[in-house]
Design an enzyme around this catalytic site. Structure first.
Site: not given
Ligand code: GLA
Ligand code: CA
Length: 783
Positions: A187, A264
């Site tokens: 991210e 995700e």
């Molecule tokens: C983002 C991150 C994950 C986690 C989620 C929230 O998507 O990539 O590692 O921190 O947020 O749980």
């Protein structure tokens, strides 16, 4: 001849057997690629249904159980992060053994007929200390991370990736392993936009041996276009209840040939100490999952099973600083103990309809036994002040990293001059919680969550001993506050009406988290009720998982038979710590508790159910004092208007640049007539250069209404940099009517050209603002 042949056949069989024992089911090399709108496994279209599991959040003995549960939910792939700081706890010392043996984990996945997606970082977020970056990077005082600007960071990153490659590159699918994809960074667009940095990480991943596998990166629908990354697939992350077509709309426009994947899909959410327990409903979660399946969109469930942030591994978010609870249950389909839940069966019932050729739904493995342990007392104690380790002298105060300490507690001691009148001690800054003592007597506590920095020091007619005991909770794992040294980070000042003096000449005591250190203290059978170590034993006839009830204790950490269960804090919402049965023994077991505050009682018990939702906050969860009302009479808005309906960022440009420190957004009504609510997912103030201002000093000083009972929708969710979380006015029970206001103290005077507001982006449109007024002033608002 015949003999030679059978000799060779025999050799081959042995070799194959050996290979099988190493790789699980030995496989033919295969291919996996992304492109032309779909993923191709060995040339055939393939939809990934992945379950995210974190091997350090699960005891090794349970890895296979959780993998099998994931398969039984209908998954064909397991997705994992690598945690750099777990594997390199001291610079240059790599550990991939035992519970850190990630290659073994991946082979177990293969043995169970599943593929694997690997996300090696270097940064992973994951509510994990420093987002997976090692604490020792902080020994370099000007360290910068996730940027090419810091050569040391890049050098260490490459070294770690190279070690990761040694472990896992042989398991790429093209080599006969089961790794089908590898992620580049994590991210990144929510942190920066330095494309050359991402290119360098991509190249480092390739150079580490992941030279054949399909690479990908993950970002959000709102920001993935901040940078481009050639040769790497783009996937998106979003939460339960999202509108699927809307999420992929822009991606399909920008990259028309991309294979679609939600890398995700957040099944629940993580808990913070002192904040309401997070849940996401089965209905909203399953709805959008079905939408993805109906569109052949690949996904990874974050988390399928969250497990536990054992030891010191839980992270924190900031601003405002807020540490993660120890349980990483995540309200995921598979509970913290590996237990099945309603969500689990809902996923299984859904996914069984979407199996692809050759796939079968796994059988549900037997549940792990759970035991109760009757309450017992910890009869031995080792008071903190009589058990301090050897001191290090230091003229200046410094954070623990500069004393070569990674985690735990640190005590700073110096001498205070005599004084006939009371004084103030100003501590800058406490990371993260401190108890202050004068001549051994407690005089105050400081909590970083509240930006506390001042303690009153009583008058003393002789010099006195000052002790500041600081406990580090998690390092920030997300956003710009990630450089988060622990202990006291700047200075300590003694102040009175007539003088102000920086204190120095410290004696510093480092108290790390290793069991070896806890064991070195001298336990006695004497009563004691303050900070220190407490020890007890209990006997078991049968082993099994249990939830240790620590609700009688204040704040600290627990070790059972030498295994670090993690942090506890009486404010909750978590009041039990998960104890894996494999860490228990038949017969005598030992428990050690390090308490930095004071226990109410020194007993514990093993429960058969967790307590994750018992919040005992030590301050109001609301950003409004009883009876307080904001008075906007006479205030002139700097902008007013109507937001358009629909999701996505809404821009407001001021007619001129405004200077101010106190910001107020007032919602006059909602997009839907008669909707009494207001909700905002994110808010940004745009500075002179057209980019969002830093939120590091922001503090919500008022919100007329917040939902903090049915959900965690407090007003500070507008700047937690998470698009899936939002501020919402009270939505259950009384629903106060419009107008609704949020007031933020920006911490300093800033120049603002306009604002951006992101409405919630799930399927509900409740609370979406229509007409608004914006205020920005140098002086505080009247209330
Ligand atoms: C983002 C991150 C994950 C986690 C989620 C929230 O998507 O990539 O590692 O921190 O947020 O749980
Ligand atoms: Ca948010």
């Amino acid at each position: 001849m015949k003999n030679t042949r059978s000799f060779y056949t025999c050799l081959c069989t042995i070799a194959l057997l050996l290979l099988t024992s190493i790789t699980g089911t030995a496989q033919q090399p295969g291919t996996f690629t992304a492109g032309n709108k779909q993923f191709l496994l060995n040339g055939k279209p393939y939809v990934i249904r992945a379950a995210e599991l974190h091997y350090p959040r699960i005891p090794k003995e349970y890895w296979e159980h959780r993998i099998q549960l994931s398969k039984a939910m209908g998954m064909n792939t397991i997705c994992i992060y690598l945690f750099w700081n777990l594997h390199e706890q001291r610079e240059g010392e790599f550990d991939f053994t035992g519970n850190n043996d990630v290659a073994e984990f991946v082979r177990l996945v293969q043995k169970n007929g599943m593929y694997c997606i690997v996300r090696p970082g270097p940064y992973v977020c994951a509510e994990w200390d420093m987002g997976g970056l090692p604490w020792w990077l902080l020994k370099k005082k000007d360290i910068q991370v996730r940027t090419l600007k810091d050569a040391y960071f890049m050098d260490r990153t490459k070294k770690f990736l190279a070690e990761a490659g040694k472990q896992l590159a042989p398991l790429q699918i093209q080599n006969g392993g089961n790794i089908i994809m590898v992620q580049v960074e994590n991210e990144y667009a929510s942190f920066g936009s330095e494309q050359p940095y991402m290119e360098a990480i991509r190249d480092a991943v390739r150079a580490s041996g992941f030279d054949k596998v399909q690479l990908f990166r993950c970002d959000w629908s709102s920001n993935f276009d901040k940078y481009k990354l050639d040769g790497v697939a783009t996937t998106l992350n979003f939460g339960a209840g999202s509108k699927i077509d809307e999420q992929f709309e822009k991606l399909q426009r920008v990259y028309p040939n991309e294979a679609l994947m939600c890398s995700e899909y957040w099944s629940g959410w993580f808990d913070h100490w002192g904040k309401p327990h997070e849940t996401r409903s089965v209905a909203s979660f399953i709805g959008s999952l079905k939408d993805m399946m109906d569109r052949n969109i690949s996904f990874s469930l974050y988390m399928a099973h969250g497990g536990t942030s054992f030891g010191q591994w839980g992270g924190a978010n900031a601003p405002p600083y807020s540490a993660m609870a120890t349980s990483y249950d995540y309200n995921a389909p598979i509970g913290e103990q590996g237990n099945t839940t309603d969500k689990f069966f809902a996923v299984r019932d859904l996914l069984k309809n979407y199996l692809q050729e050759g796939e079968t739904l796994g059988a549900i493995p037997a549940a792990m036994p759970v035991i109760a342990i009757p309450a017992f007392e910890l009869k031995q104690t080792a008071p903190l002040f009589t058990n301090l380790p050897a001191a290090k002298a230091s003229a200046d105060i410094k954070p623990m990293e500069l004393f070569d300490q990674g985690w735990g507690r640190i005590l700073y001691r110096t001498t205070l001059p005599a004084s006939t009148s009371p004084r103030k001690l100003v501590i800058k800054d406490v990371h993260d919680w401190a108890k202050v003592f004068v001549d051994g007597e407690p005089v105050g506590k400081l909590d970083r969550r509240r930006w506390d920095s001042v303690v009153e020091i009583p008058a003393k007619n002789a010099t006195s001993q000052l002790d500041i005991l600081v406990e580090a909770t998690g390092r920030v794992n997300y956003g710009k506050a990630i450089i988060d040294p622990k202990g006291i980070t700047d200075k300590v000042i003694l102040r009175s009406a007539s003088f102000s003096k920086e204190l120095n000449d410290w004696q510093v005591y480092n108290m790390p988290v290793d069991y070896k250190f806890q064991k070195s203290v001298k336990f006695r059978k004497k009563s004691h009720s303050g900070p220190g170590w407490y020890r007890g034993t209990f006997r078991l006839k049968e082993k099994g998982d249990t939830y240790l009830d620590v609700s009688k204790w204040g704040k600290g950490m627990v070790w059972v038979n030498g295994n670090n269960l993690g942090r506890f804090w009486k404010i909750g919402p978590q009041q039990t710590l998960f104890v894996p049965g494999v860490w228990l023994k038949k017969g005598k077991n030992e428990i050690v508790i390090m308490e930095v505050d004071a226990p109410k009682e020194t007993t514990v018990a093993g429960l058969t159910q967790p307590v994750l939702n018992a919040l005992h906050p030590d301050e109001s969860l609301l950003h409004r004092a009883k009876g307080q009302t904001l008075d906007l009479g006479g205030e002139v808005p700097v902008a007013s208007g109507s937001f358009t309906a629909g999701t996505g960022w809404k821009d407001v440009q001021f007619s001129k640049t405004i200077t101010g420190r106190y910001f107020c957004l007032e919602a006059l009504n909602a997009q839907q007539a008669k909707d009494p609510l207001t909700s905002i997912a994110e808010l940004e103030l745009i500075g002179l250069d057209g980019t969002p201002l830093s939120t590091l000093k922001w503090k919500v000083v008022y919100a007329d209404s917040e939902e903090v009972t049915a959900s965690n929708s407090a007003a500070d969710k507008v700047y937690d940099q998470q698009e899936s979380t939002f501020w919402q006015t009270q939505s259950v029970g009384a629903k106060p009517a419009h107008p609704h206001q949020i007031v933020i103290d920006l911490g300093e005077e800033v120049q603002v050209k306009g604002i951006r507001v992101l409405p919630r982006s799930d399927k509900s449109s409740a609370g979406m603002i229509k007409d608004y007024r914006i205020f920005l002033k140098v002086d505080a608002f009247k209330m």
